[in-house]
Scaffold this active site. Structure first.
Site, mmCIF file in Angstrom:
data_model
loop_
_atom_site.group_PDB
_atom_site.id
_atom_site.type_symbol
_atom_site.label_atom_id
_atom_site.label_comp_id
_atom_site.label_asym_id
_atom_site.label_seq_id
_atom_site.Cartn_x
_atom_site.Cartn_y
_atom_site.Cartn_z
ATOM 1 N N SER A 686 0.818 -1.218 0.000
ATOM 2 C CA SER A 686 0.000 0.000 0.000
ATOM 3 C C SER A 686 0.850 1.266 0.000
ATOM 4 C CB SER A 686 -0.935 0.014 1.219
ATOM 5 O OG SER A 686 -0.204 0.102 2.419
ATOM 6 N N LYS A 729 -6.165 4.885 7.946
ATOM 7 C CA LYS A 729 -5.006 5.653 7.502
ATOM 8 C C LYS A 729 -5.313 7.145 7.458
ATOM 9 C CE LYS A 729 -3.025 1.858 4.805
ATOM 10 N NZ LYS A 729 -2.712 1.336 3.462
#
Length: 841
Positions: A686, A729
């Site tokens: 990611s 996040k």
């Protein structure tokens, strides 16, 4: 470094607004554009229930079953209805998805109409006591048989001694004894008379009978016998020898006479016992004459009682001693006439449903208990203890797959029983060939059971791959959905599910906003704005916590504020480490920049999962570029702190650079990438987009705006791909920015394919609505470069070049310069060049 090209500020010379020109993002039909901030209302979509109207959850009808688990329901229903060998069920899915409750509900529906299975018991095998017999009886008939045998023994212990005390028995016994005595006396009397006629006496000595000469009624002394003439001594000796022969003949007949006497006494005892027993057994047989196996067993019992009637009339055994539970067959012979009922379904309604929480070998197939007597362990059939398979026989057995596999040989015991179609009670020592002592071998009981295993998906797939017997024994897989599609219909059903959970757990009702807040949390837990989680147990726990808080506040109805308070309280209990990391960032112990510009540096985002809680954490990623041989060094991998997926992502960056800038020749660079201040394993791809942006910044020597954090993976064609944990996040970076003060420039760049997953906290939505924080989706690397660097990315023209003033032009120029550095070295002597390359390495 002064910020330039920020959104809301004049762009630097040569830069252009993202979203215009050939690389501009196109408008999305859902109301957002790539390369532009997502509207605040799309960062957290409110729950809507379509045409369903209600004031509180009490207005909603109860929901039966689970929402969205039609596939699993069909599989379980098929499996439990299929009456063929091997069609057992493995129900697997995420924890908290309602597997147990659904399986229980479907089994109860099926079992209610199923016939009640038979009773089973173990009885003594009079031919071979080491191998007890099993008896199958119709439902409710085992306990009456056991009670009848108890009553029989109790009666026999009373009536048999009484029968042997009656005058007729004593008279007949006396006649038999007298007959034996008369025969013996007559034989010895005749011999004695013959001896007297010859002046020889029959003497009884401590060692037995003896013959000796007699004189004047007294035994002749040895001296007197020696003084007799030789002829007289010879005559007396011959007569004694003749009589001795007759005496020996009589003595040899005595055992035969005694045997005849014992046989006569035994026949008398048997006849007397039969007269008493026959009446009692007639009453018992009358209750079980329709059961051939029971009739055969009763016949064997009757014959054994006739053979061992003395056990009932043995002296010195009181009633209390006879009932002592510690007595066993060797000391208390009446135990062999007992019936050990191992399965009693007399109180059952329909087929049994057994849940075994400790599926060990012994708990499944049963065990033999032992008693310690005089320093030894002894057992008999009365000490056979049934297992879960016995209780579930004819019905359903439900087991937790993980507990079964970790239990003491439980999995092997279950497989052996299902393969053989019988329950064989065998100890672990016998199964492992470790037993050296004699033990019982009970007759196996035929097995007809439907087994349902419940567990997580990894257990199912591991067994299917590693155990060749698994798919033969568990042919029906019932997989539960982890998430449901978010639609007006499912939202309405979910609202009813929330209402049903509140009533079943006896919680306060929820108002409309409270139900909506629970459903929104279900979306958040599902990790997808278009999906709803099936973790109903998690939501049930949340509602119970909210009910507790509402009770403290003195409320009678739960609202959205109570649910929100429960969510925050749950997070606070688990987020100590998260706030410790945030504190270290605020103190700049962990260096994260949220303003200014840096070349080759970018804020990446990671997700940590600890104790069931996930949270996002920004990480500083840096890149360095120098002259080299086309190598991209992943420092995390070099020090064994990078996982294989992360390493794959870094190698994809090499493919992207080679495909875009290395078509005409090899790349003459060496680049290094690292997660700064990272001291643990780095896994996942990611951060590959952030790593690529840092690398492009280092190659183009243009700074990256530090107000942004980036998450997303990238492919070799430069397309940005979806990642997991997008909400966590964004929230992790938002908390850092909020602690330092929101400027309106800060934000997070995410893959456009992750927009549908957004379900952010309300405070982030408020900040976005006020223009203080942004979430920007992108589709390509070029869109991200324009946002981060503030210059156009640039597209290659027909000549193979990029336009002046673009990021790609600067990268291409830098790579060309590095390539030129490598050409002069090619003409130098081989040896020195190798030495310089070694020094450079």
């Amino acid at each position: 470094m002064k910020e330039s090209g920020m959104v809301g500020e004049p762009l630097p010379a040569g830069a252009r607004e993202v979203g215009t020109g050939s690389d501009a993002a196109s408008a999305d039909k859902n109301g957002w554009q790539t390369g532009a901030a997502i509207p605040a209302e799309l960062l957290r979509r409110a729950a809507a229930f379509g045409d369903l109207t209600f004031t509180t959850s009490e207005d909603l009808p109860l929901l039966t079953g689970l929402v969205g688990q039609e596939r699993a329901v069909e599989a379980v229903e098929f499996g439990i209805a299929m009456q063929r060998p091997g069609f057992n069920v493995f129900a697997f899915g995420p924890n908290g998805s309602g597997k147990r409750s659904l399986v229980q509900e479907l089994l109860e529906q099926r079992a209610a109409s199923a016939p009640v299975p038979s009773d089973w018991c173990y009885v003594n095998n009079f031919g071979d006591p080491r191998r007890p017999h099993c008896l199958e009886l119709p439902t409710g008939r085992a306990v009456p048989l056991r009670d009848a045998m108890k009553h029989l023994v109790s009666e026999l212990r009373i009536v048999l001694p009484a029968a042997f005390e009656r005058e007729d028995y004593r008279s007949r016994r006396e006649v038999i004894d007298q007959q034996f005595k008369h025969r013996q006396d007559e034989a010895f009397g005749e011999l004695e008379r013959k001896a007297e006629a010859k002046s020889i006496g029959l003497l009884r000595t401590p060692t037995g009978l003896a013959l000796a000469p007699v004189q004047n009624g007294e035994v002749m002394p040895p001296d007197a016998f020696k003084r007799l003439p030789g002829e007289d001594r010879q005559r007396i000796g011959d007569e004694i020898a003749t009589l001795q022969t007759e005496l020996e003949g009589i003595i040899r007949q005595i055992p035969s006479w005694e045997r005849e006497h014992r046989d006569a006494v035994r026949k008398l005892t048997r006849d007397t016992t039969a007269g008493v027993v026959s009446g009692l057994f007639t009453d018992i047989r009358r209750g079980f004459d329709d059961l051939a196996d029971v009739s055969a067993y009763l016949e064997a019992v009757q014959q054994d009682i006739l053979e061992h009637a003395d056990d009932f009339i043995a002296p010195n055994r009181s009633e209390n001693q006879a009932a002592a539970p510690s007595d066993i067959a060797g000391e208390f012979p009446f135990r062999r006439y007992q019936v050990n009922v191992v399965v009693d379904n007399s109180q059952s309604r329909g087929a049994p449903i057994i849940w075994e929480d400790r599926p060990t070998h012994q708990n499944l197939v049963g065990r033999l208990e032992h008693l310690a007597r005089l320093g030894t362990l002894i057992t008999d059939f009365n000490l056979i203890v049934p297992g879960a398979l016995h209780r579930a026989n004819g019905g359903y057995l439900v087991l937790d797959a993980r507990r079964l596999l970790t239990a003491n040989f439980g999995w092997e015991a279950l497989k052996q029983s299902l393969r053989a179609g019988e329950i064989r009670i065998i100890s672990l020592e016998q199964m492992l060939s470790l037993a050296s002592t004699v033990s019982l071998e009970p007759e196996p009981i035929p097995l007809q059971v439907k087994v349902v295993l419940i567990g997580p998906p990894p257990v199912y797939y591991i067994l299917a791959d590693a155990d060749p017997d698994f798919l033969d024994l568990f042919k029906v897989a019932a997989e539960f959905e982890e998430r449901l599609d978010r639609s007006p219909e499912t939202m309405a059903l979910y609202a009813r599910l929330v209402a049903t959970s509140a009533r079943r757990n006896q919680l306060r009702p929820l108002d409309h906003d409270g139900v909506a807040r629970v459903v929104e949390e279900a979306v958040r837990i599902g990790g997808d704005g278009d999906k709803l989680t099936t973790h109903v147990s998690t939501l049930s726990d949340l509602m119970q916590e909210a009910d507790h808080l509402a009770g403290i506040a003195g409320k009678t109805v739960m609202g959205a504020s109570d649910i929100e308070a429960a969510v925050r309280a749950r997070r606070r209990r688990a987020d100590r480490l998260y706030w410790r990391l945030q504190e270290e960032i605020e103190r700049q112990t962990i260096r994260i920049e949220t303003d200014g510009e840096r070349i080759g540096q970018i804020n990446g985002l990671s997700v940590y999962t600890l104790g069931g809680m996930s949270f996002g954490h920004p990480t500083r990623i840096t890149a360095q570029v120098r002259f080299g041989r086309g190598e991209l060094v992943d420092i995390e991998r070099e020090v064994a702190l990078g996982g294989p997926i992360h390493s794959k992502g870094v190698l994809i960056l090499s493919g992207f650079l080679g495909g875009r800038f290395g078509r005409s020749g090899p790349l003459s660079l060496t680049a290094s990438l690292v997660f700064e201040q990272s001291y643990g394993m780095v896994e996942g791809d990611s951060a590959s987009a952030a790593e690529l942006f840092a690398l492009m910044s280092a190659l183009s020597e243009t700074p990256i705006r530090q107000c942004f954090a980036v998450t997303g993976s990238v492919d070799q064609l430069g397309r940005i791909q979806a990642i997991g944990g997008v909400n966590e996040k964004i929230e992790g970076y938002f908390d850092v920015c909020q602690a330092r003060g929101l400027t309106g420039h800060q934000g997070v760049i995410i893959p456009a394919t992750n927009v549908r997953h957004l379900m952010l906290r309300s405070d982030i939505v408020v900040a976005a609505k006020a223009g203080q924080f942004r979430v920007i989706p992108i589709d390509t690397v070029d869109q991200g470069l324009e946002l981060l660097i503030g210059l156009p990315a640039g597209s290659i023209d027909i000549t193979g070049n990029y336009p002046e003033g673009t990021v790609n032009r600067r990268v291409a120029a830098r790579l060309a310069a590095l390539a030129r550095q490598s050409r002069p070295s090619e003409s130098r002597p081989r040896g020195p060049r190798r030495r310089r390359e070694d020094e450079r390495d």
